[in-house]
Design a protein around this motif. Structure first.
Motif, short mmCIF file in Angstrom:
data_model
loop_
_atom_site.label_atom_id
_atom_site.label_comp_id
_atom_site.label_asym_id
_atom_site.label_seq_id
_atom_site.Cartn_x
_atom_site.Cartn_y
_atom_site.Cartn_z
N GLY A 1 0.81 -1.21 0.00
CA GLY A 1 0.00 0.00 0.00
C GLY A 1 0.84 1.25 0.00
N ALA A 2 0.33 2.29 0.63
CA ALA A 2 0.98 3.60 0.57
C ALA A 2 2.24 3.64 1.43
CB ALA A 2 0.01 4.68 1.04
N ASP A 3 3.24 4.35 0.93
CA ASP A 3 4.45 4.64 1.70
C ASP A 3 4.06 5.56 2.86
OD1 ASP A 3 6.84 6.13 2.53
OD2 ASP A 3 7.82 5.15 0.84
N LEU A 4 4.29 5.12 4.08
CA LEU A 4 3.79 5.85 5.25
C LEU A 4 4.48 7.20 5.42
CD1 LEU A 4 3.23 3.01 7.87
CD2 LEU A 4 1.65 3.97 6.19
N ASN A 5 5.73 7.30 5.03
CA ASN A 5 6.40 8.61 5.12
C ASN A 5 5.75 9.61 4.17
OD1 ASN A 5 8.38 7.96 7.08
ND2 ASN A 5 9.54 6.84 5.52
N TRP A 6 5.37 9.14 2.99
CA TRP A 6 4.66 10.00 2.04
C TRP A 6 3.29 10.41 2.60
CZ3 TRP A 6 0.83 7.42 -1.44
CH2 TRP A 6 0.13 8.34 -2.22
N MET A 7 2.56 9.45 3.16
CA MET A 7 1.24 9.76 3.72
C MET A 7 1.36 10.77 4.87
SD MET A 7 -1.15 8.08 2.07
CE MET A 7 -2.53 7.66 3.12
N LYS A 8 2.36 10.60 5.70
CA LYS A 8 2.57 11.53 6.82
C LYS A 8 2.86 12.94 6.30
CE LYS A 8 5.26 12.02 11.11
NZ LYS A 8 5.83 13.36 10.85
N ALA A 9 3.71 13.02 5.28
CA ALA A 9 4.06 14.33 4.71
C ALA A 9 2.85 15.01 4.10
CB ALA A 9 5.15 14.16 3.66
N GLN A 10 2.00 14.25 3.44
CA GLN A 10 0.81 14.85 2.84
C GLN A 10 -0.18 15.32 3.90
OE1 GLN A 10 0.33 15.81 -0.29
NE2 GLN A 10 2.45 15.16 -0.52
N GLY A 11 -0.23 14.60 5.03
CA GLY A 11 -1.10 15.03 6.12
C GLY A 11 -0.69 16.37 6.71
N GLU A 12 0.57 16.73 6.53
CA GLU A 12 1.08 18.00 7.06
C GLU A 12 1.05 19.11 6.01
OE1 GLU A 12 4.90 16.79 8.39
OE2 GLU A 12 4.13 15.73 10.17
N ALA A 13 0.66 18.77 4.77
CA ALA A 13 0.62 19.75 3.69
C ALA A 13 -0.68 20.54 3.75
CB ALA A 13 0.73 19.04 2.34
N GLU A 14 -0.76 21.60 2.95
CA GLU A 14 -2.00 22.34 2.81
C GLU A 14 -3.09 21.44 2.25
OE1 GLU A 14 -2.63 25.41 3.79
OE2 GLU A 14 -0.59 25.73 4.51
N LEU A 15 -4.36 21.71 2.61
CA LEU A 15 -5.46 20.83 2.21
C LEU A 15 -5.55 20.68 0.70
CD1 LEU A 15 -7.88 19.10 2.97
CD2 LEU A 15 -9.29 21.18 2.99
N ALA A 16 -5.39 21.78 -0.04
CA ALA A 16 -5.50 21.70 -1.49
C ALA A 16 -4.43 20.79 -2.08
CB ALA A 16 -5.41 23.10 -2.10
N GLU A 17 -3.22 20.90 -1.57
CA GLU A 17 -2.12 20.04 -2.04
C GLU A 17 -2.39 18.59 -1.67
OE1 GLU A 17 2.59 19.21 -1.06
OE2 GLU A 17 1.76 21.20 -0.64
N ASN A 18 -2.89 18.38 -0.47
CA ASN A 18 -3.22 17.05 0.02
C ASN A 18 -4.28 16.41 -0.87
OD1 ASN A 18 -3.60 14.78 1.60
ND2 ASN A 18 -4.12 15.90 3.46
N GLU A 19 -5.33 17.16 -1.21
CA GLU A 19 -6.41 16.64 -2.05
C GLU A 19 -5.90 16.34 -3.46
OE1 GLU A 19 -9.64 19.37 -1.95
OE2 GLU A 19 -10.27 18.80 0.07
N ALA A 20 -5.08 17.23 -4.01
CA ALA A 20 -4.56 17.02 -5.36
C ALA A 20 -3.69 15.77 -5.41
CB ALA A 20 -3.76 18.24 -5.80
N ASP A 21 -2.92 15.54 -4.36
CA ASP A 21 -2.08 14.35 -4.28
C ASP A 21 -2.92 13.08 -4.22
OD1 ASP A 21 0.80 13.34 -3.65
OD2 ASP A 21 -0.45 12.42 -2.10
N ALA A 22 -3.98 13.10 -3.40
CA ALA A 22 -4.85 11.93 -3.29
C ALA A 22 -5.59 11.67 -4.60
CB ALA A 22 -5.85 12.14 -2.15
N LEU A 23 -5.93 12.74 -5.32
CA LEU A 23 -6.63 12.57 -6.59
C LEU A 23 -5.78 11.84 -7.60
CD1 LEU A 23 -9.15 13.13 -8.29
CD2 LEU A 23 -8.15 15.36 -8.89
N LYS A 24 -4.48 12.04 -7.58
CA LYS A 24 -3.59 11.32 -8.50
C LYS A 24 -3.66 9.82 -8.26
CE LYS A 24 -0.33 15.14 -9.20
NZ LYS A 24 1.05 15.63 -9.00
N LEU A 25 -3.72 9.42 -7.00
CA LEU A 25 -3.87 7.99 -6.69
C LEU A 25 -5.22 7.48 -7.17
CD1 LEU A 25 -3.12 5.33 -5.35
CD2 LEU A 25 -3.79 6.30 -3.15
N ALA A 26 -6.28 8.26 -6.92
CA ALA A 26 -7.62 7.85 -7.36
C ALA A 26 -7.68 7.71 -8.87
CB ALA A 26 -8.65 8.86 -6.87
#
Length: 266
Positions: free
Chosen positions: A64-89
């Motif tokens: 599954g997801a690289d946990l260091n990447w997931m942790k970093a995205q959780g600390e990012a701005e919401l818009a960046e976090n959503e855009a990142d998740a959309l790429k996976l989707a």
């Protein structure tokens, strides 16, 4: 195509995509997601490839997801976090909507997003040693982007258990709940997949793409006049196509259709 974290092999009308981060059990990171997206897009335009296999190097299919990447995205701005998740989707959707039949070759752990990849494929063939889980709740997360494909595979009732408990699911039980189509001993895994490839290559490519689209069209619909009309249009359009005319004429004349390669052609 040159990739950092995946390997693409094409032989005898079959493309095999190997997830290739074995040191981290083929965990997703942004580069791996982008490479898979690019690979799926290219294969969707390749008329010489009839079947796509998704597999993993090393001990696991994908953790599954690289946990260091997931942790970093959780600390990012919401818009960046959503855009990142959309790429996976979007990558998962690209896999799920490939025109070719797709087979997940699962030989070890398929956890979180790894279970999502297996679910997004049309078929899942697993070693008896494979393990599955939607493990996100144990990290304070939910299986959001993989949920359409996992629920499609196992249904909402089974998801109500495994999304919430994150229990490990054996290969045998995964077959029992509809996630896995076949379970084999490890040494027989590739032969079973080859048997399915051989069966797939007897069908018409356009007909298989249309059949995939048909499943998506009718799976959640009620049987009513509108659906009857849609399915009638679907088969009528196919009957007028060159592939159907070839296939029907070949059958009636006791011949092989043009898409079936003879031994001398292989």
């Amino acid at each position: 195509m040159d990739f950092q974290y995946i390997q693409l092999e094409i032989a005898e009308q079959t493309a095999t995509i190997w997830l290739n981060r074995p040191e981290v059990h083929n965990a997703f990171n942004p580069v791996l997601i982008e490479e898979l997206q690019s690979c799926f897009d290219a294969l969707n335009q390749n008329n010489q490839v009839r079947v796509v296999i998704l597999a993993g190097r090393g001990k696991s299919f994908s953790a599954g997801a690289d946990l260091n990447w997931m942790k970093a995205q959780g600390e990012a701005e919401l818009a960046e976090n959503e855009a990142d998740a959309l790429k996976l989707a979007q990558m998962l959707n690209a896999l799920a909507t490939l025109k070719q039949p797709t087979i997940a070759r699962v030989h070890g752990a398929a956890l979180g997003g790894g279970m999502g990849l297996a679910s997004a494929c049309d078929m899942c063939i697993a070693s008896s040693e494979a393990k599955f889980a939607t493990s996100e709740v144990r990290l304070g997360l939910a299986p959001s982007t993989i949920s359409p494909y996992v629920i499609r595979a196992i249904g909402a009732r089974q998801a109500s258990r495994y999304f919430l408990t994150a229990e490990r699911i054996s290969a045998k039980h995964a077959r029992d709940i509809g996630l896995v189509h076949e379970v084999t001993e490890p040494e027989q895994l590739d032969q079973k997949i080859q048997d399915i490839i051989d069966a797939l290559l007897l069908g018409g490519a356009a007909a298989q793409t249309a059949s995939k689209q048909l499943i998506a069209m009718v799976a959640t619909e009620q049987v009513n006049a509108e659906l009857l009309q849609s399915t009638a249009k679907h088969i009528a359009h196919l009957r007028q196509g060159a592939e159907a005319k070839d296939g029907l004429n070949a059958f009636l004349n006791k011949q092989s259709p043009s898409w079936v390669k003879t031994t001398s052609e292989q």
